[in-house]
Design a protein around this motif. Structure first.
Motif, PDB file in Angstrom:
ATOM      1  N   ILE A  24       2.883  27.624  18.670  1.00 38.34           N
ATOM      2  CA  ILE A  24       2.214  29.203  17.855  1.00 38.34           C
ATOM      3  C   ILE A  24       0.600  29.206  18.432  1.00 38.34           C
ATOM      4  CG2 ILE A  24       1.125  29.075  16.047  1.00 38.34           C
ATOM      5  CD1 ILE A  24       2.858  28.086  14.237  1.00 38.34           C
ATOM      6  N   ALA A  25       0.091  27.867  18.832  1.00 38.91           N
ATOM      7  CA  ALA A  25      -0.542  27.439  19.987  1.00 38.91           C
ATOM      8  C   ALA A  25      -0.960  28.791  21.299  1.00 38.91           C
ATOM      9  CB  ALA A  25      -1.765  26.106  20.091  1.00 38.91           C
ATOM     10  N   GLN A  26       0.265  28.410  22.231  1.00 38.16           N
ATOM     11  CA  GLN A  26       0.971  29.230  23.319  1.00 38.16           C
ATOM     12  C   GLN A  26       0.132  30.371  22.904  1.00 38.16           C
ATOM     13  OE1 GLN A  26       0.559  28.458  26.130  1.00 38.16           O
ATOM     14  NE2 GLN A  26       0.916  30.265  26.871  1.00 38.16           N
ATOM     15  N   ARG A  27       0.852  30.863  21.782  1.00 40.04           N
ATOM     16  CA  ARG A  27       1.297  32.752  21.508  1.00 40.04           C
ATOM     17  C   ARG A  27      -0.248  32.926  20.977  1.00 40.04           C
ATOM     18  NH1 ARG A  27       5.754  34.709  19.622  1.00 40.04           N
ATOM     19  NH2 ARG A  27       4.704  36.505  19.342  1.00 40.04           N
ATOM     20  N   ILE A  28      -0.980  32.734  20.100  1.00 41.86           N
ATOM     21  CA  ILE A  28      -2.675  32.749  19.859  1.00 41.86           C
ATOM     22  C   ILE A  28      -3.153  32.725  20.951  1.00 41.86           C
ATOM     23  CG2 ILE A  28      -4.107  32.430  18.872  1.00 41.86           C
ATOM     24  CD1 ILE A  28      -2.572  31.119  16.263  1.00 41.86           C
ATOM     25  N   GLY A  29      -3.287  31.784  21.882  1.00 42.16           N
ATOM     26  CA  GLY A  29      -4.506  31.737  22.728  1.00 42.16           C
ATOM     27  C   GLY A  29      -4.241  32.894  24.134  1.00 42.16           C
ATOM     28  N   THR A  30      -2.480  33.014  23.922  1.00 42.17           N
ATOM     29  CA  THR A  30      -2.266  34.437  25.414  1.00 42.17           C
ATOM     30  C   THR A  30      -2.603  35.531  24.717  1.00 42.17           C
ATOM     31  OG1 THR A  30      -0.957  32.417  25.831  1.00 42.17           O
ATOM     32  CG2 THR A  30      -0.565  34.376  26.876  1.00 42.17           C
ATOM     33  N   GLU A  31      -2.531  36.114  23.388  1.00 43.94           N
ATOM     34  CA  GLU A  31      -2.046  37.453  23.012  1.00 43.94           C
ATOM     35  C   GLU A  31      -3.837  37.599  22.346  1.00 43.94           C
ATOM     36  OE1 GLU A  31       1.126  38.277  21.309  1.00 43.94           O
ATOM     37  OE2 GLU A  31       3.035  36.994  22.433  1.00 43.94           O
ATOM     38  N   THR A  32      -4.136  36.607  22.095  1.00 46.98           N
ATOM     39  CA  THR A  32      -5.321  36.975  21.086  1.00 46.98           C
ATOM     40  C   THR A  32      -6.797  36.757  22.052  1.00 46.98           C
ATOM     41  OG1 THR A  32      -5.930  34.818  20.269  1.00 46.98           O
ATOM     42  CG2 THR A  32      -4.241  36.506  18.943  1.00 46.98           C
ATOM     43  N   GLY A  33      -6.863  35.505  22.933  1.00 44.47           N
ATOM     44  CA  GLY A  33      -7.837  35.089  23.968  1.00 44.47           C
ATOM     45  C   GLY A  33      -8.608  34.143  22.474  1.00 44.47           C
ATOM     46  N   ARG A  34      -8.018  33.695  22.123  1.00 46.87           N
ATOM     47  CA  ARG A  34      -8.843  32.961  21.035  1.00 46.87           C
ATOM     48  C   ARG A  34      -9.001  31.366  21.470  1.00 46.87           C
ATOM     49  NH1 ARG A  34     -13.831  35.116  19.027  1.00 46.87           N
ATOM     50  NH2 ARG A  34     -13.080  37.459  17.842  1.00 46.87           N
ATOM     51  N   GLY A  35     -10.171  30.925  21.194  1.00 49.65           N
ATOM     52  CA  GLY A  35      -9.761  29.716  21.586  1.00 49.65           C
ATOM     53  C   GLY A  35      -9.122  28.490  20.467  1.00 49.65           C
ATOM     54  N   ILE A  36      -8.893  27.310  20.395  1.00 50.57           N
ATOM     55  CA  ILE A  36      -7.751  27.097  19.725  1.00 50.57           C
ATOM     56  C   ILE A  36      -7.559  25.004  19.288  1.00 50.57           C
ATOM     57  CG2 ILE A  36      -5.686  26.629  18.819  1.00 50.57           C
ATOM     58  CD1 ILE A  36      -4.443  28.910  20.382  1.00 50.57           C
ATOM     59  N   SER A  37      -8.219  24.635  18.540  1.00 48.03           N
ATOM     60  CA  SER A  37      -8.428  22.725  18.594  1.00 48.03           C
ATOM     61  C   SER A  37      -7.564  22.640  17.644  1.00 48.03           C
ATOM     62  CB  SER A  37      -9.700  22.766  17.647  1.00 48.03           C
ATOM     63  OG  SER A  37     -11.289  23.246  18.286  1.00 48.03           O
ATOM     64  N   MET A  38      -6.701  22.086  18.252  1.00 51.43           N
ATOM     65  CA  MET A  38      -5.322  20.342  17.816  1.00 51.43           C
ATOM     66  C   MET A  38      -6.617  19.432  17.955  1.00 51.43           C
ATOM     67  SD  MET A  38      -1.923  19.675  19.648  1.00 51.43           S
ATOM     68  CE  MET A  38      -1.484  21.802  20.150  1.00 51.43           C
ATOM     69  N   ILE A  39      -5.865  19.117  16.002  1.00 50.92           N
ATOM     70  CA  ILE A  39      -6.398  18.251  15.193  1.00 50.92           C
ATOM     71  C   ILE A  39      -4.628  17.036  15.187  1.00 50.92           C
ATOM     72  CG2 ILE A  39      -7.763  17.590  13.809  1.00 50.92           C
ATOM     73  CD1 ILE A  39      -8.571  20.205  13.320  1.00 50.92           C
ATOM     74  N   HIS A  40      -5.132  15.960  15.385  1.00 50.11           N
ATOM     75  CA  HIS A  40      -4.330  14.859  14.680  1.00 50.11           C
ATOM     76  C   HIS A  40      -4.585  15.023  13.327  1.00 50.11           C
ATOM     77  CE1 HIS A  40      -3.268  13.688  18.923  1.00 50.11           C
ATOM     78  NE2 HIS A  40      -4.478  13.697  19.291  1.00 50.11           N
ATOM     79  N   SER A  41      -3.151  15.010  12.777  1.00 45.60           N
ATOM     80  CA  SER A  41      -3.203  14.561  11.618  1.00 45.60           C
ATOM     81  C   SER A  41      -1.594  13.197  10.754  1.00 45.60           C
ATOM     82  CB  SER A  41      -3.002  16.049  10.485  1.00 45.60           C
ATOM     83  OG  SER A  41      -2.358  16.823  11.057  1.00 45.60           O
ATOM     84  N   THR A  42      -1.984  13.653   9.595  1.00 42.69           N
ATOM     85  CA  THR A  42      -0.717  12.554   9.274  1.00 42.69           C
ATOM     86  C   THR A  42      -0.636  12.586   7.279  1.00 42.69           C
ATOM     87  OG1 THR A  42      -1.750  10.484  10.350  1.00 42.69           O
ATOM     88  CG2 THR A  42      -0.417  10.353   8.354  1.00 42.69           C
ATOM     89  N   GLY A  43       1.040  12.841   6.721  1.00 39.25           N
ATOM     90  CA  GLY A  43       1.130  13.601   5.655  1.00 39.25           C
ATOM     91  C   GLY A  43       1.228  12.202   4.706  1.00 39.25           C
ATOM     92  N   TRP A  44      -0.127  12.478   3.707  1.00 42.16           N
ATOM     93  CA  TRP A  44      -0.274  11.127   2.920  1.00 42.16           C
ATOM     94  C   TRP A  44       1.624  10.761   2.188  1.00 42.16           C
ATOM     95  CZ3 TRP A  44      -2.886   7.600   2.166  1.00 42.16           C
ATOM     96  CH2 TRP A  44      -2.767   7.141   0.751  1.00 42.16           C
ATOM     97  N   TYR A  45       2.321  12.224   1.624  1.00 42.40           N
ATOM     98  CA  TYR A  45       3.236  11.753   1.048  1.00 42.40           C
ATOM     99  C   TYR A  45       3.983  11.350   2.633  1.00 42.40           C
ATOM    100  CZ  TYR A  45       7.411  11.959  -1.421  1.00 42.40           C
ATOM    101  OH  TYR A  45       8.690  12.263  -2.221  1.00 42.40           O
ATOM    102  N   SER A  46       4.276  11.776   3.255  1.00 43.10           N
ATOM    103  CA  SER A  46       5.440  11.658   4.277  1.00 43.10           C
ATOM    104  C   SER A  46       5.103  10.708   5.141  1.00 43.10           C
ATOM    105  CB  SER A  46       6.101  13.117   5.287  1.00 43.10           C
ATOM    106  OG  SER A  46       5.088  13.561   5.715  1.00 43.10           O
TER     107      SER A  46
END
Length: 286
Positions: free
Chosen positions: A214-236
């Motif tokens: 998804i990040a690759q497609r958004i960056g390539t096709e829209t030219g917008r910057g993307i931030s990737m954030i580490h997250s942890t699911g509370w339940y899982s």
């Protein structure tokens, strides 16, 4: 001088804005003897002071010639060209439409005030979104807005108070001033709504196991910057990656479509953002 498709589109939108602006003045405000602000307001005063012999378009053009010189110096030649274009086209439209609308389209003066204010403000806002101007106090507002985060509508609001108040010396009627102030307030609100609508942004948080694709497609096709954030699911208790992206509101549908093509079950949170500054958005002013 060659113009790109985008430049031609920009001038076409400015022309549309000027048509809306001049229609609001000539079909509602001027024939109702309502004096608003800016060069148009001064032109209206001159029109009635001269016994309706000097069209508003003429004085509108003359007044703005002096302001253009300042705009060229402060805002640059590109803005100056669009300003000259706006003033010339605006003068022509005001002159031609004033000949067409000798009587207001509505009999009620208050309705003429509201409709004229909305159309006049919307027309100014449309031209502002393309870096143009309808002249008069608009030029001063754009110059101040270049350096300070003050809405153009508010600047124009302050600058036009004196012009409207001076209408009392011509008409000797307090209600004329009141109508003028109503136009001023309505137009200022319409300007801000049009401009903020064109600059509205959205912040998206995207959670999906296909975050890299998804990040690759958004960056390539829209030219917008993307931030990737580490997250942890509370339940899982599972670690994952969450994407954060800020885009213009009109770009969100394209983003949603792109995400759906990759992962139709992706979790997406979208929120409106009041202001976004930096590369690809608004310039930081202080």
């Amino acid at each position: 001088m060659k113009f790109s498709i985008n430049e031609l589109k920009s001038y076409a939108i400015i022309t549309l804005g000027l048509c809306v602006y001049s229609f609001g003045w000539t079909a509602f405000l001027i024939p109702s003897e309502i004096v608003a602000g800016g060069a148009g307001g001064i032109g209206t005063l001159i029109y009635y002071a001269s016994g309706e012999t000097i069209p508003v378009g003429y004085s509108y053009l003359v007044i703005n010639v002096f302001l253009i010189l300042i705009a060229l110096r402060v805002l640059g030649s590109k803005f100056g060209i669009k300003t000259i274009f706006g003033i010339v086209v605006g003068s022509i439209l005001l002159t031609l439409q004033q000949r067409i609308f000798s009587e207001p389209l509505v009999d009620d003066k208050f309705m003429a005030t509201i409709i004229g204010g909305i159309l006049g403000g919307a027309g100014i806002g449309i031209t502002f979104t393309q870096g143009g101007s309808t002249g008069g106090t608009d030029i001063i507002a754009m110059m101040i807005n270049k350096y300070y985060n003050i809405s153009p509508g508010r600047i124009i609001l302050y600058l036009d108070i004196f012009i409207i108040a001076s209408s009392y010396f011509l008409f000797k009627d307090i209600s004329t001033i009141v109508y003028g102030y109503v136009v001023m307030g309505v137009a200022a609100y319409a300007i801000d709504m049009v401009i903020s609508g064109a600059k509205q942004s959205a912040q998206l948080f995207i959670i999906s196991p296909y975050h890299e694709e998804i990040a690759q497609r958004i960056g390539t096709e829209t030219g917008r910057g993307i931030s990737m954030i580490h997250s942890t699911g509370w339940y899982s208790k599972e670690e994952s990656r969450m994407l954060m992206i800020v885009v213009r509101k009109h770009e969100t549908q394209r983003i949603f479509k792109l995400i759906k093509e990759i992962d139709s079950e992706a979790f997406i949170s979208m929120a409106s953002v009041m202001g976004v500054y930096g590369l690809g958005f608004e310039e930081i002013r202080a």
